[in-house]
Scaffold this active site. Structure first.
Site: not given
Ligand code: PGA
Length: 251
Positions: A12, A101, A169, A175, A234-235
């Site tokens: 999240w 991140e 990833e 994102g 993520g999203g």
């Molecule tokens: P995303 O993020 O699905 O929004 O691209 C994935 C993640 O950073 O784990």
């Protein structure tokens, strides 16, 4: 763990206040209850403030809860940090470490990520260790080498198929709505598998997740790639139907 059961994990990130988070967790738990027996594992990783209430909501219904990061120490003078045992206390069984991140925003090096994963293992958590190249690295033909170097630096001694998950990833796919093709994913996941077999006892059983703009419309194709054992989302993990749709594509 002979067969690798798919793991669908929702990250999240820094999203959600109490009411939204509890409603989202309850919605996911309801879907799982209504589906009965499923062939995948579900995990949600809320922000730290919501771990406790979310754990209470999903308790006993088969949805696991994870942290998004942890400190390598058990306790002490580390303002703002959370230890692995605190995550366990709040109801977590997993923790994400080395997300791109955090590698970018907090300049986390591989050695710190390995220390966090080792601390997570010691507390009884399964560590989801994230790796992935940037767009510049991919365009320079360095994707494989970057991922190999991150694996080598970020996976601690003592890792096993039971306490470790690897998430590939590609940073340029997170994102952005731009996801790696099944062929790109197949190539990197095969290389990660070969590396894990050499590095970890039972490395053929370690789950390798793909993450980066996974959504319902592409999940089926991505989850069908050999050595893709689930998704880090993520999203699309912020809406019950989107997240459940991704999980359902594994059936
Ligand atoms: P995303 O993020 O699905 O929004 O691209 C994935 C993640 O950073 O784990």
């Amino acid at each position: 763990m002979g067969e690798r059961r798919k793991l669908i994990a929702g990250n999240w990130k820094m999203n959600g206040l109490h009411a939204d988070g509890v409603a989202l967790a309850a919605g996911i738990a309801e879907k799982l209850k209504a589906a009965g027996v499923v062939s995948f594992d579900l995990l949600i990783c809320p922000p730290a403030t919501l771990i406790w209430p979310v754990s209470a909501v999903v308790k006993g219904c088969g949805v696991a809860v994870g942290g998004q990061d942890c400190h390598p120490k058990t306790s002490g003078a580390h303002t703002g940090d959370i230890s692995p045992s605190m995550l366990v206390d709040a109801g977590c069984s997993y923790v994400i470490v080395g997300h791109s991140e955090r590698r970018q925003d907090h300049k986390e090096p591989d050695a710190l990520i390995a220390a966090k994963a080792a601390a997570a293992h010691a507390a009884g958590l399964t560590a989801i260790i994230c790796v992935g190249e940037t767009l510049a690295q991919r365009e320079a033909g360095q994707a494989g080498a970057v991922v190999a170097s991150q694996l080598s630096g970020s996976i601690p001694a003592g890792s096993t198929a039971a306490n470790t998950v690897v998430a590939y990833e590609p940073v340029w796919a997170i994102g952005t709505g731009r996801n790696a093709t099944p062929a790109d994913v197949a190539e990197i996941h095969a290389a990660i598998r070969a590396d894990l077999i050499k590095r970890i006892p039972g490395g053929s059983c370690v789950r390798i997740l793909y993450g980066g703009s996974v959504k319902q419309s592409n999940a089926g194709d991505l989850m069908a790639v050999p050595d893709v054992d689930g998704a880090l989302v993520g999203g699309a993990s912020l809406k019950v139907d989107d997240f459940w749709g991704i999980a359902a594509s594994c059936c």
